[in-house]
Design a protein around this motif. Structure first.
Motif, PDB file in Angstrom:
ATOM      1  N   LEU A 223      39.529  42.157  48.220  1.00  0.00           N
ATOM      2  CA  LEU A 223      40.657  42.255  48.493  1.00  0.00           C
ATOM      3  C   LEU A 223      41.706  41.999  47.204  1.00  0.00           C
ATOM      4  CD1 LEU A 223      42.957  41.940  50.942  1.00  0.00           C
ATOM      5  CD2 LEU A 223      42.413  39.533  50.906  1.00  0.00           C
ATOM      6  N   SER A 224      41.430  41.246  46.374  1.00  0.00           N
ATOM      7  CA  SER A 224      42.042  41.129  45.216  1.00  0.00           C
ATOM      8  C   SER A 224      42.302  42.114  44.265  1.00  0.00           C
ATOM      9  CB  SER A 224      41.174  39.950  44.026  1.00  0.00           C
ATOM     10  OG  SER A 224      41.196  38.718  44.928  1.00  0.00           O
ATOM     11  N   SER A 225      41.422  42.909  44.345  1.00  0.00           N
ATOM     12  CA  SER A 225      41.425  44.315  43.578  1.00  0.00           C
ATOM     13  C   SER A 225      42.816  45.108  44.155  1.00  0.00           C
ATOM     14  CB  SER A 225      40.612  44.989  43.609  1.00  0.00           C
ATOM     15  OG  SER A 225      40.203  45.970  44.832  1.00  0.00           O
ATOM     16  N   PHE A 226      42.986  45.073  45.625  1.00  0.00           N
ATOM     17  CA  PHE A 226      43.943  45.925  46.077  1.00  0.00           C
ATOM     18  C   PHE A 226      45.297  44.935  46.036  1.00  0.00           C
ATOM     19  CE2 PHE A 226      46.551  46.900  49.890  1.00  0.00           C
ATOM     20  CZ  PHE A 226      46.574  48.622  49.596  1.00  0.00           C
ATOM     21  N   LEU A 227      45.175  43.765  46.013  1.00  0.00           N
ATOM     22  CA  LEU A 227      46.449  42.956  45.895  1.00  0.00           C
ATOM     23  C   LEU A 227      47.289  43.161  44.401  1.00  0.00           C
ATOM     24  CD1 LEU A 227      45.870  40.114  48.551  1.00  0.00           C
ATOM     25  CD2 LEU A 227      46.991  42.421  48.718  1.00  0.00           C
ATOM     26  N   VAL A 228      46.063  43.189  43.343  1.00  0.00           N
ATOM     27  CA  VAL A 228      46.455  43.259  42.101  1.00  0.00           C
ATOM     28  C   VAL A 228      47.270  44.649  41.732  1.00  0.00           C
ATOM     29  CG1 VAL A 228      45.769  43.831  39.562  1.00  0.00           C
ATOM     30  CG2 VAL A 228      44.857  41.670  40.950  1.00  0.00           C
ATOM     31  N   TYR A 229      46.795  45.576  42.582  1.00  0.00           N
ATOM     32  CA  TYR A 229      47.705  46.929  42.576  1.00  0.00           C
ATOM     33  C   TYR A 229      48.792  46.824  43.330  1.00  0.00           C
ATOM     34  CZ  TYR A 229      48.431  51.619  43.953  1.00  0.00           C
ATOM     35  OH  TYR A 229      48.983  53.048  44.025  1.00  0.00           O
ATOM     36  N   LEU A 230      48.711  46.260  44.363  1.00  0.00           N
ATOM     37  CA  LEU A 230      50.012  45.870  45.246  1.00  0.00           C
ATOM     38  C   LEU A 230      51.117  45.244  44.637  1.00  0.00           C
ATOM     39  CD1 LEU A 230      49.924  44.972  49.163  1.00  0.00           C
ATOM     40  CD2 LEU A 230      51.555  43.479  47.329  1.00  0.00           C
ATOM     41  N   MET A 356      46.124  37.905  40.992  1.00  0.00           N
ATOM     42  CA  MET A 356      47.518  38.574  40.797  1.00  0.00           C
ATOM     43  C   MET A 356      48.115  37.792  39.569  1.00  0.00           C
ATOM     44  SD  MET A 356      48.553  38.853  44.809  1.00  0.00           S
ATOM     45  CE  MET A 356      50.286  38.996  44.409  1.00  0.00           C
ATOM     46  N   GLY A 357      47.878  36.531  39.728  1.00  0.00           N
ATOM     47  CA  GLY A 357      48.573  35.505  38.332  1.00  0.00           C
ATOM     48  C   GLY A 357      48.072  35.934  37.129  1.00  0.00           C
ATOM     49  N   ILE A 358      46.927  36.101  37.220  1.00  0.00           N
ATOM     50  CA  ILE A 358      46.057  36.529  35.893  1.00  0.00           C
ATOM     51  C   ILE A 358      46.472  37.903  35.246  1.00  0.00           C
ATOM     52  CG2 ILE A 358      43.865  36.870  34.623  1.00  0.00           C
ATOM     53  CD1 ILE A 358      42.751  34.682  36.276  1.00  0.00           C
ATOM     54  N   ALA A 359      46.393  38.797  36.285  1.00  0.00           N
ATOM     55  CA  ALA A 359      46.853  40.311  35.959  1.00  0.00           C
ATOM     56  C   ALA A 359      48.383  40.377  35.492  1.00  0.00           C
ATOM     57  CB  ALA A 359      46.627  41.320  37.176  1.00  0.00           C
ATOM     58  N   GLY A 360      49.188  39.427  36.199  1.00  0.00           N
ATOM     59  CA  GLY A 360      50.569  39.426  35.883  1.00  0.00           C
ATOM     60  C   GLY A 360      50.957  38.862  34.452  1.00  0.00           C
ATOM     61  N   ALA A 361      50.012  37.999  34.021  1.00  0.00           N
ATOM     62  CA  ALA A 361      50.184  37.434  32.848  1.00  0.00           C
ATOM     63  C   ALA A 361      49.957  38.449  31.770  1.00  0.00           C
ATOM     64  CB  ALA A 361      49.598  36.308  32.554  1.00  0.00           C
TER      65      ALA A 361
END
Length: 402
Positions: A223-230, A356-361
């Motif tokens: 689910l995290s993989s999809f929400l990082v994309y989202l 999401m927080g890590i990817a956003g950083a």
């Protein structure tokens, strides 16, 4: 399957989709919200994170409450709060107000995520539960297809505020279906045996259950993989690749088509090969596709069609991972299905929020950091699967041989 089976799947899927609908319709509007409210991209992304955090944590409360009070009463409360908060979002005059009402939206929307899964466990187990869960996923997965398209159309006609009026209407429709079409599945006898004390005991039991935690985190990383994309795709596809909001909606929807189409094979594959085997192979295919995407893009082939192709393949495998892990995690916890579903949802969305927080950083406006974040989540799911589920299967086989 009877018509009541399909009706249950439709209603439960719609109730589950109400919260995600508020996310998926919202995505095409994110750049315009920032422009209209004079907010930076990070602040607009924070309004998305402000939804996810309470959406995750509130499930811990809805689960035990649904075990104690029955399934319908908490759904009424949650969806009602979601509808009221949607009105507040529509009327927000600054990004801080928007973030506050998105927080309340998340609290309300959590009810629709956790309780329908418990209802599935109330009604069925095993492959039959997997079939119902995959049908629920079918309805749920229509949201990422229709919601961005609907959202972009609403934005053109009414601006971004129209998105929140639309999800408010969807919430009221959910309340009508809940009151007229859904029967209570939690018996009075079962409710009388549930309380806050038993809920705390249930959480302690679940935290000691390695099988439950393993399956929960495998699904959570998927689910995290999809929400990082989202979270990142509106800025990558619209700002970086130059798509219009409508074109973005179509591009986003393609992955959902792959997800829900493959998810419908869950029941058939589970009956033929077993749910554990299907889950393990799906996780492997999912991670291989996402790692290949990053490798190819790192070599300079980072055009949108290249990335979209790998995402289409990878999220197809994810369509098998999520329903199988969900059914297997709840299989042994029918007496506390609401509590177990709540903890599963909370752990999965907290995992997703961290990702999401890590990817956003590391996000720099280009596609590669987003792709890397997606791939890391997929690899994490594979590592957990191979080091826990695969090893457990070997131990069980050796024990059976003795």
């Amino acid at each position: 399957m009877t018509s009541s089976f399909f009706r249950s799947a439709l209603i439960l899927g719609l109730l589950t989709a109400i919260g995600p609908f508020a996310i998926d319709m919202y995505l095409p509007a994110m750049p315009s919200i920032g422009q209209d409210l004079g907010a930076e991209n990070n602040a607009v992304q924070m309004s998305l994170l402000a939804f996810f955090i309470p959406f995750a944590v509130a499930q811990l409360f809805y689960g035990p409450i649904s075990d104690m009070w029955g399934r319908k009463a908490p759904l009424y409360m949650g969806i009602g709060l979601f509808a009221v908060a949607s009105i507040g979002c529509a009327l927000a005059s600054d990004v801080e107000t928007l973030i506050a009402f998105r927080f309340l939206q998340g609290i309300g929307g959590a009810a629709g995520m956790v309780i329908p899964r418990a209802i599935v466990r109330d009604m069925h187990t095993g492959v039959q539960a997997a079939r119902l869960m995959s049908l629920l996923m079918l309805v749920f997965s229509i949201s990422p297809i229709l919601a961005p398209l609907t959202g972009s159309a609403v934005i053109v006609l009414f601006g971004w505020r129209g998105v929140f009026w639309a999800v408010m209407i969807a919430a009221f429709l959910g309340l009508i279906l809940l009151s007229t079409q859904l029967t209570e599945t939690r018996t009075k006898e079962a409710r009388s045996e549930s309380g806050f004390g038993t809920a705390m005991a249930a959480y302690r039991l679940l935290f000691k259950d390695g099988n439950f935690l393993t399956l929960t985190f495998i699904g959570g990383l998927g689910l995290s993989s999809f929400l990082v994309y989202l979270a990142n795709s509106p800025f990558v596809l619209i700002n970086h690749y130059g798509l219009t909001p409508t074109q973005y909606s179509f591009a986003f929807s393609i992955n959902a088509v792959s997800f829900f189409a493959v998810s419908q094979l869950t029941g058939w594959l589970g009956a033929r090969y077993g749910l554990v085997r299907v889950m393990r192979n799906a996780v492997t295919g999912f991670s291989l596709a996402m790692v290949a995407m990053v490798v190819v893009m790192s070599l300079g082939f980072n055009q949108l069609p290249v990335m979209a192709t790998f995402l289409f393949i990878g999220y197809g495998f994810l369509g098998l991972v999520l329903p199988t892990t969900g059914v297997l995690a709840l299989e042994d916890h029918g007496e506390i299905a609401g509590t177990a579903s709540a903890l599963m949802g909370t752990l999965q969305f907290v995992t997703a929020a961290v990702a999401m927080g890590i990817a956003g950083a590391f996000f720099d406006g280009t596609a590669l950091p987003m792709a890397a974040g997606i791939a890391l989540c997929a690899v994490g799911a594979l590592i957990v699967t191979q080091t826990t589920v695969a090893r457990r299967r070997v131990v069980e086989a050796e024990a059976a041989a003795e």
